[in-house]
Design an enzyme around this catalytic site. Structure first.
Site, PDB file in Angstrom:
ATOM      1  N   PRO A 102      46.510  20.640  59.037  1.00  0.00           N
ATOM      2  CA  PRO A 102      45.502  21.447  58.343  1.00  0.00           C
ATOM      3  C   PRO A 102      45.470  21.182  56.842  1.00  0.00           C
ATOM      4  O   PRO A 102      46.480  20.812  56.241  1.00  0.00           O
ATOM      5  CB  PRO A 102      45.946  22.895  58.618  1.00  0.00           C
ATOM      6  CG  PRO A 102      46.979  22.815  59.672  1.00  0.00           C
ATOM      7  CD  PRO A 102      47.582  21.465  59.614  1.00  0.00           C
ATOM      8  N   CYS A 103      44.311  21.389  56.243  1.00  0.00           N
ATOM      9  CA  CYS A 103      44.173  21.331  54.797  1.00  0.00           C
ATOM     10  C   CYS A 103      44.570  22.699  54.248  1.00  0.00           C
ATOM     11  O   CYS A 103      43.908  23.702  54.509  1.00  0.00           O
ATOM     12  CB  CYS A 103      42.736  20.999  54.403  1.00  0.00           C
ATOM     13  SG  CYS A 103      42.504  20.739  52.635  1.00  0.00           S
ATOM     14  N   GLN A 104      45.680  22.752  53.529  1.00  0.00           N
ATOM     15  CA  GLN A 104      46.214  24.014  53.025  1.00  0.00           C
ATOM     16  C   GLN A 104      46.546  23.889  51.543  1.00  0.00           C
ATOM     17  O   GLN A 104      46.210  22.880  50.909  1.00  0.00           O
ATOM     18  CB  GLN A 104      47.475  24.386  53.837  1.00  0.00           C
ATOM     19  CG  GLN A 104      47.203  24.617  55.318  1.00  0.00           C
ATOM     20  CD  GLN A 104      48.481  24.764  56.117  1.00  0.00           C
ATOM     21  OE1 GLN A 104      49.203  23.808  56.338  1.00  0.00           O
ATOM     22  NE2 GLN A 104      48.763  25.989  56.557  1.00  0.00           N
ATOM     23  N   TYR A 106      49.153  23.003  49.051  1.00  0.00           N
ATOM     24  CA  TYR A 106      50.407  22.259  49.117  1.00  0.00           C
ATOM     25  C   TYR A 106      51.273  22.447  47.876  1.00  0.00           C
ATOM     26  O   TYR A 106      52.212  21.678  47.650  1.00  0.00           O
ATOM     27  CB  TYR A 106      50.117  20.766  49.329  1.00  0.00           C
ATOM     28  CG  TYR A 106      49.295  20.497  50.550  1.00  0.00           C
ATOM     29  CD1 TYR A 106      49.830  20.643  51.822  1.00  0.00           C
ATOM     30  CD2 TYR A 106      47.961  20.127  50.449  1.00  0.00           C
ATOM     31  CE1 TYR A 106      49.069  20.427  52.958  1.00  0.00           C
ATOM     32  CE2 TYR A 106      47.189  19.904  51.579  1.00  0.00           C
ATOM     33  CZ  TYR A 106      47.755  20.059  52.827  1.00  0.00           C
ATOM     34  OH  TYR A 106      46.991  19.837  53.946  1.00  0.00           O
ATOM     35  N   ASN A 143      42.943  14.308  58.108  1.00  0.00           N
ATOM     36  CA  ASN A 143      42.646  15.591  57.504  1.00  0.00           C
ATOM     37  C   ASN A 143      41.176  15.622  57.114  1.00  0.00           C
ATOM     38  O   ASN A 143      40.495  14.595  57.148  1.00  0.00           O
ATOM     39  CB  ASN A 143      43.536  15.814  56.268  1.00  0.00           C
ATOM     40  CG  ASN A 143      43.819  17.278  55.996  1.00  0.00           C
ATOM     41  OD1 ASN A 143      42.904  18.083  55.866  1.00  0.00           O
ATOM     42  ND2 ASN A 143      45.099  17.634  55.905  1.00  0.00           N
TER      43      ASN A 143
END
Length: 471
Positions: A102-104, A106, A143
């Site tokens: 997932p794109c979170q 970071y 992603n």
């Protein structure tokens, strides 16, 4: 040559299908032609938080019965709280780690005795932990493309953190945002693919526009040429410093990192005409006979609503597919009217705590052009309810339309027919899977090229060793 693979965040197995094929057949041929694969998935993991029934696991286990598949929370398998010895024993040795994570956020909170401390629940740090312990030769990750320009208040920081931590683990990296439709596949779906090679792998990642565009693993897989400006800089500082102070802005749609040296630029696709990227190239190619589609998928103008729906509009607005009455109201009388309203131009009167206002939206096409690649599948594609973003196929103008079936959605992602069909999985959930999935044909193409590159590297190394021994 056998290439052992670990598949993380496996979903319903898109990476595995792309690398291994299905029953020995290739996604690019709609599973009619042989795929000679050197890949073997030796361990996989899928776990969906906040759900009691792990639907994706049900599908995965059903399709790959007897596989070494784990349905546990990855945090219990590989995190800073799990010792090196335990991580090493939990996950088999492998050559290639793959996953669509997932794109979170970071951002790095700090560094402690257990390693880099990232935000809790951010799955990148689980990947990092596995790489830290297992050090596979190669990584291939996927992603959404917004990763390259996130977060909004510090463009590019998140991707910079990923690159820096990979470099610190010994990996050089290349990346490319690939729109599947640009290379003859049936869906307009843009995703960034990140390939990394460990410095000890024998496979070299290089700098240079031509190498990135045409001669790298991703460049050979999906050829291109530079478009617009390029950006080059050195990624300096620790992960914590980059998290706090990154200033170089967003990354472009392809590039490489060698050491900490970054080169990035946008590109124009240049598909190789000698390659069949997919037997399916448009929405029309994936459609099944309308007579074989269940009634629940049809949207009929003759289906009258029990109670008309009234939507007050801004007086100056012109609706796309409906007429307003004399009181500046859109009156929805049929099921099809709901679709027309949601997909059309509108300026709907709404009331909030601050008073009345008009919520505006521009027009979208009511139906999809079946002669083109489809729009991107979203996770809410399933269910019979009207939607602004679901696909509609026109059967009779202003009279009869239909939604896409789960099988057709699978084909748009180049999965085998009915891959996600399971007695405990609804059609809506099957559509959700495809909204989360990748286009299998992209992984297949990268896998074919990577396998050749590994073999060439091994052959070159063997020749060099032979030459040295003779001397």
């Amino acid at each position: 040559m056998s290439i052992k693979v670990v598949e993380l965040f496996a979903g319903v197995g898109g990476f595995r299908l792309g690398l291994e094929g299905w029953n020995g057949k290739s996604a690019s041929s709609n599973y009619t032609k042989d795929l000679k694969s050197n890949y073997e998935v030796v361990w996989s993991n899928q776990w969906e938080p906040s759900t009691s029934i792990q639907h994706a696991n049900l599908v995965y286990k059903d399709k790959w019965q007897g596989a070494n598949h784990c349905g546990d929370d990855i945090d219990t398998i590989a995190s800073n709280e799990v010792s090196d010895t335990k991580v090493d024993s939990n996950i088999p040795d492998h050559d290639l780690l793959v996953g669509g994570f997932p794109c979170q956020d970071y951002s790095v909170a700090g560094v402690n005795t257990n390693g880099i401390e990232g935000k809790k629940g951010v799955l990148w740090w689980n990947i990092h932990r596995i790489l830290e312990v297992k050090r596979p030769k190669f990584i291939l990750l996927e992603n959404v493309d917004r990763l390259l320009k996130s977060p909004v208040n510090k463009r590019g920081r998140d991707f910079a953190i990923l690159l820096a931590t990979l470099s610190d683990l010994g990996y050089d990296v290349e990346w490319k945002v690939i729109n599947a439709a640009d290379y003859g596949m049936p869906q307009r779906r843009r995703r960034v693919f990140i390939f990394g090679a460990h410095k000890a792998s024998g496979l070299t990642i290089e700098e240079g526009v031509d190498w990135i565009s045409q001669n790298s693993v991703l460049g050979k897989s999906f050829p291109s040429q530079i478009k617009g400006d390029r950006k080059a800089f050195e990624l300096k500082g620790s992960a914590v410093e980059i998290s706090n102070d990154f200033v170089h802005g967003k990354f472009y749609n392809c590039g490489s990192m060698v050491g900490r040296n970054i080169l990035t630029f946008d590109y124009t696709p240049k598909p190789d005409n000698n390659i069949n990227y997919s037997d399916f190239g448009s929405l029309k190619d994936v459609l099944i006979d309308h007579g074989k589609v269940g009634d629940e998928f049809f949207v009929d103008s003759k289906k009258v609503l029990k109670t008309p729906i009234i939507k007050e509009q801004k007086p100056s607005i012109s609706l796309s597919y409906l007429q307003m009455n004399s009181r500046d109201e859109a009156v929805l009388l049929t099921e099809l009217d709901k679709w027309k309203y949601l997909k059309g131009r509108k300026a709907e009167k709404r009331v909030s705590s601050k008073g009345a206002f008009y919520y505006t939206e521009g027009p979208l096409s009511l139906s999809d052009d079946i002669n083109l690649p489809s729009r991107t599948i979203i996770t809410s594609e399933g269910g019979s309810g009207a939607s602004r973003f679901k696909h509609l196929v026109e059967l009779e103008k202003d009279v009869l339309y239909r939604r896409l079936t789960p099988l057709e959605l699978e084909r748009l992602n180049m999965f085998p027919d009915n891959h996600t069909k399971h007695e405990r999985v609804t059609d809506a959930k099957r559509a959700f899977f495809m909204g989360n999935a990748l286009v299998v044909g992209i992984v297949e193409r990268i896998g074919v090229v990577l396998s050749k590159c590994i073999k060439e590297s091994q052959d070159k190394s063997a020749l060099q060793h032979l030459s040295e021994s003779e001397n």
